[in-house]
Design an enzyme around this catalytic site. Structure first.
Site, PDB file in Angstrom:
ATOM      1  N   ASP A 276       0.863  -1.190   0.000  1.00  0.00           N
ATOM      2  CA  ASP A 276       0.000   0.000   0.000  1.00  0.00           C
ATOM      3  C   ASP A 276       0.896   1.236   0.000  1.00  0.00           C
ATOM      4  O   ASP A 276       1.764   1.388   0.849  1.00  0.00           O
ATOM      5  CB  ASP A 276      -0.903   0.010   1.241  1.00  0.00           C
ATOM      6  CG  ASP A 276      -1.863   1.184   1.221  1.00  0.00           C
ATOM      7  OD1 ASP A 276      -1.479   2.245   1.743  1.00  0.00           O
ATOM      8  OD2 ASP A 276      -2.972   1.039   0.684  1.00  0.00           O
TER       9      ASP A 276
ATOM     10  N   ASN B  82      -2.806  12.988  -4.871  1.00  0.00           N
ATOM     11  CA  ASN B  82      -3.996  13.242  -5.692  1.00  0.00           C
ATOM     12  C   ASN B  82      -4.566  14.626  -5.407  1.00  0.00           C
ATOM     13  O   ASN B  82      -4.970  15.351  -6.315  1.00  0.00           O
ATOM     14  CB  ASN B  82      -5.057  12.177  -5.423  1.00  0.00           C
ATOM     15  CG  ASN B  82      -5.066  11.107  -6.515  1.00  0.00           C
ATOM     16  OD1 ASN B  82      -4.463  11.272  -7.564  1.00  0.00           O
ATOM     17  ND2 ASN B  82      -5.739  10.015  -6.244  1.00  0.00           N
TER      18      ASN B  82
ATOM     19  N   HIS C 125      -5.491  14.126 -10.382  1.00  0.00           N
ATOM     20  CA  HIS C 125      -5.659  12.694 -10.683  1.00  0.00           C
ATOM     21  C   HIS C 125      -4.759  12.252 -11.835  1.00  0.00           C
ATOM     22  O   HIS C 125      -4.324  11.092 -11.869  1.00  0.00           O
ATOM     23  CB  HIS C 125      -7.122  12.418 -11.022  1.00  0.00           C
ATOM     24  CG  HIS C 125      -8.039  12.585  -9.863  1.00  0.00           C
ATOM     25  ND1 HIS C 125      -8.126  11.678  -8.839  1.00  0.00           N
ATOM     26  CD2 HIS C 125      -8.901  13.594  -9.525  1.00  0.00           C
ATOM     27  CE1 HIS C 125      -8.999  12.094  -7.935  1.00  0.00           C
ATOM     28  NE2 HIS C 125      -9.484  13.272  -8.322  1.00  0.00           N
TER      29      HIS C 125
ATOM     30  N   ASP D  15      -2.304   9.103 -11.683  1.00  0.00           N
ATOM     31  CA  ASP D  15      -2.246   7.959 -12.599  1.00  0.00           C
ATOM     32  C   ASP D  15      -0.812   7.715 -13.051  1.00  0.00           C
ATOM     33  O   ASP D  15      -0.350   6.562 -13.139  1.00  0.00           O
ATOM     34  CB  ASP D  15      -3.144   8.212 -13.811  1.00  0.00           C
ATOM     35  CG  ASP D  15      -4.622   8.174 -13.442  1.00  0.00           C
ATOM     36  OD1 ASP D  15      -4.928   7.699 -12.326  1.00  0.00           O
ATOM     37  OD2 ASP D  15      -5.455   8.622 -14.242  1.00  0.00           O
TER      38      ASP D  15
ATOM     39  N   ASP E 257      -4.289   2.485  -4.758  1.00  0.00           N
ATOM     40  CA  ASP E 257      -2.826   2.427  -4.650  1.00  0.00           C
ATOM     41  C   ASP E 257      -2.373   1.119  -3.999  1.00  0.00           C
ATOM     42  O   ASP E 257      -1.309   1.070  -3.385  1.00  0.00           O
ATOM     43  CB  ASP E 257      -2.329   3.616  -3.833  1.00  0.00           C
ATOM     44  CG  ASP E 257      -2.916   3.627  -2.434  1.00  0.00           C
ATOM     45  OD1 ASP E 257      -2.311   4.260  -1.558  1.00  0.00           O
ATOM     46  OD2 ASP E 257      -3.957   3.003  -2.217  1.00  0.00           O
TER      47      ASP E 257
END
Length: 873
Positions: A487, A495, A500, A504, A530
């Site tokens: 994680d 973000n 965003h 990505d 994530d």
């Protein structure tokens, strides 16, 4: 003759004596009849009245018909509190004792006088001047009330105790109470004790019922509000899901915007709505969607001017305007000065405009308005619409991207058709089409089991592979495999700050790095968000899995290049080994790895943890540590240190932040953060805070001698003090007991705890503010609370979360810190920077406007020597 006369005299004497006895007997029967009638009347009154006041008034009327009782009162002893109360009082000279002695306690006043004397002796008292002076000389009573000719007090006795006193007195020497009246009062007082107790019990029961009814009403209203908020949150969540589905739906633009309008209408009334978008050159507005309750035509595209929409775009923030606001802007020349023909706001009651952002840049606005005075929008509607607008902008962005892609595909398809027509052979065309269909089928199969963003296997494919691995080791018991649950830390912050699209790119780069850390026979998959997972197949033991985990941590800790700047991240890894149980399934092993990952996060992130079935042993250690902390508080073993808070330009100390530390016999030095964590687990947070405040109280004088009288104290404290009225009252009492000027004290509460229970904080802050103590919010920015929420708080200070100072090399972080600083300035709040570790950070903060801060770059922690025999209160 003489004998006859003597005999006649004796007969006469005997007759007179008999007549006297008969008269006395008749008088006795008369008194008995009067007493009986009085008791009967009192009994009838007791059965008909509903309150003690009615009974006492009726009792007074009855007694007043028997004896002179114009000056009469009843005193009762409360069995629960042990205090004297006066439910009935009538006197021609004195007012009620509560008014006669307003500065004294009523019960203490009566206890010190004749009434209290009767209660103590439990005997009837007939007090004339001689008796009164004798009692005064013996210090048995204190003078109370006006002087009277005669005072009589009769105790009201229950089965085993005295529960009150009947008192009547005369100011006139012609009115004298004899034994007959006193005997009558004794008789009456004996028979009314049960009635008084019954009425008192009934009154207490009614009070208890009323209190319970109010409590249930408050609980009902609170539950009702919670249900409303939960339903509102559910509606909001459902609306966000619908907006996300619309972004991926295959519908035309008009239907897309109509559906957006429908979704918004579920959250608040929207009879009039339009969406405006900037063109590619950003010099004109288009209106792809417009709806009006009066069926007005949609506005035509136009150049930018000075209309309401342009006002929102120029200010770059949401606005709620009423008719007066719009009129004032028009009169000041901010609106419709250049283009008055655009002004059609005369009938508008309220107007809300929210800017839409795509890739961090404003692209248009969402607008709703109302004509009716009945339909009024509030600030919470503005906040709700602002929140929803972020998702609407994302949906519009995806829709535009899909349209662009669709147009590109159409152009590509045209070119393909042109070339297809140029082919000479029909067979070759057919073969090409067949091959294309096969590729599409393969792509569909691939897409069903792979992640669209990174191209990695998805959860479905990973679970199939994990199930196969479990079946394999059941057949080959000597072989082993491991699962790594990964994680990424701080992905949400990335973000929120970079957007965003950069998020990505971050995930794609992370997937590439993870591929470099594994072998060809291992499997890397993305579960979503994530979260990544690795299946290490056919390993020799746990050490192999730990080596891979170390390699992954090292690779992911390298800086990322995002948005023309470096971004540092890390990961938390949970590791689960096969062969722990014969009942292992793919779901249980993945769950174990997930559990281990959360253990890694709790250990400070940026590390890995191995799932261990013997975790109870660690819990035993934790329990032992908690008990040791309790004993350390009792024995006063925790010591105090002070972190200086300085002016950034002169490094002059302006305040101190007190902190505790503990020299543990085996674990070494435990600092404040570790102590808070231990106290949180053993529910001793309030005790630890009280210990800190007491140490500060005791050390303040020595600190004042050493550093002068100008410095302030900034004490971080838990919000648990605000959760209950008893805890809040205890905190206020402890503050009042400080042996220094309270105006030098600032209490800081954590922002995350404020966000979790905003209502409690607002109420408690108002109460604390009355003590002249300053209030502040620390770790600000860690919970992303709304700036608007600070308006409702009587706070003076904000302390920025140290994570922002740690990443000032990022331009986006600098922008965010500037925004927080300017917002705080606008609200008149003092802002402190925390966690300053080098001079470059200090310079950047001064450029932003910060004047004060704390951290390792601004002075060392001051540790105080502690007296061993001091006991913490």
């Amino acid at each position: 003759m003489f004998r006859e006369e003597t005999s006649q005299s004796k007969k006469t004497l005997r007759l007179n004596k008999r007549i006297t006895r008969l008269k006395a007997l008749a008088l006795k029967y008369k008194r008995a009849e009067i007493t009986q009638n009085a008791l009967l009347e009192i009994s009838n009154s007791a059965s008909s009245v509903t309150t003690p006041a009615e009974f006492y008034s009726s009792l007074h009327r009855t007694i007043n018909r028997l004896i002179p009782a114009d000056n009469f009162f009843i005193a009762t002893l409360n069995a629960n509190t042990g205090r004297i109360e006066v439910p009935f009082f009538q006197d021609e000279k004195d007012v009620h004792p509560q008014e006669f002695y307003p500065d004294e306690d009523l019960s203490d006043t009566l206890f010190s006088g004749l009434t209290g004397y009767v209660l103590k002796t439990e005997q009837t008292l007939i007090c004339d001047d001689e008796t009164y002076h004798r009692l005064l000389q013996a210090n048995a009573i204190t003078p109370r009330g006006s002087h009277c000719h005669q005072w009589v007090g009769t105790p009201i006795k229950s089965v085993d105790s005295t529960i009150g006193v009947l008192v009547f007195q005369s100011y006139d020497s012609d009115t004298v109470y004899d034994e007959i009246e006193i005997e009558l009062m004794n008789f009456i007082s004996h028979h009314i004790s049960g009635v008084i107790q019954r009425l008192q019990n009934q009154e207490q029961l009614e009070q208890a019922i009323n209190t319970r009814t109010k409590e249930l009403s408050i609980a009902y209203n609170k539950l009702k509000q919670e249900v409303y908020e939960r339903r509102r949150a559910e509606r909001l969540q459902k609306s966000l899901f619908e907006i996300a589905d619309l972004a991926n739906s295959n519908i035309d633009n008009q239907e897309f915007y109509s559906e957006i309008h429908r979704v918004i209408s579920h959250l608040l009334p929207v009879n009039n709505c339009f969406i405006s978008l900037l063109n590619e050159t950003r010099d004109a507005l288009t209106f792809p969607y417009f709806v009006s309750q009066y069926d007005l035509p949609s506005p035509k595209p136009r150049a930018l001017s000075d209309g309401l929409t342009e006002y929102i775009l120029l200010n770059n923030k949401p606005k709620l305007l009423n008719r007066c606001d719009i009129k004032r802007l028009i009169e000041s020349g901010d609106l419709y000065y250049e283009a008055p023909e655009l002004n059609d706001t005369q009938e508008i009651n309220q107007w809300i405009g929210v800017p839409l952002f795509i890739h961090g840049q404003i692209c248009g606005a969402l607008t709703i308005y109302s004509y009716s005075h009945i339909q009024n929008y509030q600030e919470k509607d503005l906040e709700l619409l602002t929140f929803v607008s972020q998702h609407i902008a994302t949906a519009i962005e995806k829709k535009q991207s899909e349209e662009s892609l669709k147009l590109s595909n159409e152009l590509l398809e045209e070119k393909v058709n042109e070339r297809t027509k140029a082919l000479a052979s029909v067979n070759q065309d057919l073969e090409k089409e067949i091959n294309q269909r096969k590729r599409i089928e393969r792509q569909l199969v691939h897409d069903a089991k792979h992640d669209n963003l990174t191209g990695l296997p998805n959860r479905s494919m990973f679970m199939e592979r994990l199930t196969q691995a479990i079946k394999h080791i059941r057949r080959h018991s000597l072989e082993r495999f491991a699962v790594l649950f990964i994680d990424m830390d701080r992905f949400k912050l990335l973000n929120d700050t970079l957007g965003h699209l950069e998020g990505d790119r971050f995930l794609i780069e992370t997937a590439k790095r993870l591929k470099q850390c594994i072998r060809n026979n291992d499997m890397l998959a993305r579960l979503g968000g994530d979260e990544f997972v690795i299946l290490l197949d056919s390993i020799s033991g746990q050490q192999d899995a730990e080596d891979i985990a170390e390699r992954v941590l090292a690779e992911l800790s390298k800086p990322y290049q995002l948005a023309n700047q470096q971004f540092k991240s890390s990961a938390s890894i949970g590791l689960a080994m096969s062969g722990q149980s014969r009942s292992d399934t793919s779901e249980s092993i993945l769950r174990d790895a997930d559990t281990a990952m959360y253990q890694a996060k709790s250990q400070g992130k940026g590390c890995y943890a191995i799932f261990n079935h013997g975790v109870n042993q660690q819990q035993v250690k934790n329990l032992k540590l908690e008990n040791e902390l309790k004993n350390a508080l009792i024995k006063n073993e925790l010591q105090l240190s002070y972190l200086p808070i300085m002016a950034l330009d002169s490094e002059q100390i302006i305040a101190f932040e007190p902190r505790l530390f503990w020299h543990h016999p085996s674990l070494g030095k435990l600092k404040q953060a570790q102590l808070n964590n231990i106290a949180e687990h053993c529910h001793m947070v309030i005790e630890l805070d009280n210990y800190l405040l007491e140490q500060v109280n005791q050390s303040f004088h020595s600190m004042q001698q050493q550093y002068g009288n100008q410095f302030q104290l900034q004490v971080p404290i838990s919000s648990q003090h605000l959760n209950h009225k008893h805890a809040l009252r205890a905190l206020k009492n402890r503050i009042k007991q400080c042996r220094f000027n309270i105006s030098k004290l600032t209490l800081f509460f954590n922002e995350k705890q404020f966000v979790q229970n905003t209502d409690n904080h607002i109420s408690a802050f108002d109460s604390l503010n009355k003590l002249d103590v300053k209030l502040g919010i620390e770790a600000y920015g860690s919970a992303y609370s709304a700036i608007s929420s600070l308006i409702f708080l009587p706070i003076q200070t904000l302390k920025l979360d140290p994570s922002y100072v740690a990443h000032l090399e990022s331009k986006q972080h600098v922008k965010l810190v500037k925004a927080y600083f300017k917002a705080a300035q606008a609200l008149g709040l003092e802002v402190f920077a925390a966690g300053i570790s080098d001079s470059k950070q200090c310079e950047t903060l001064q450029e932003i406007g910060f004047t004060n801060g704390q951290g390792s770059a601004l002075g060392n922690v001051i540790e105080l020597e502690q007296e061993k025999d001091r006991v913490c209160a």
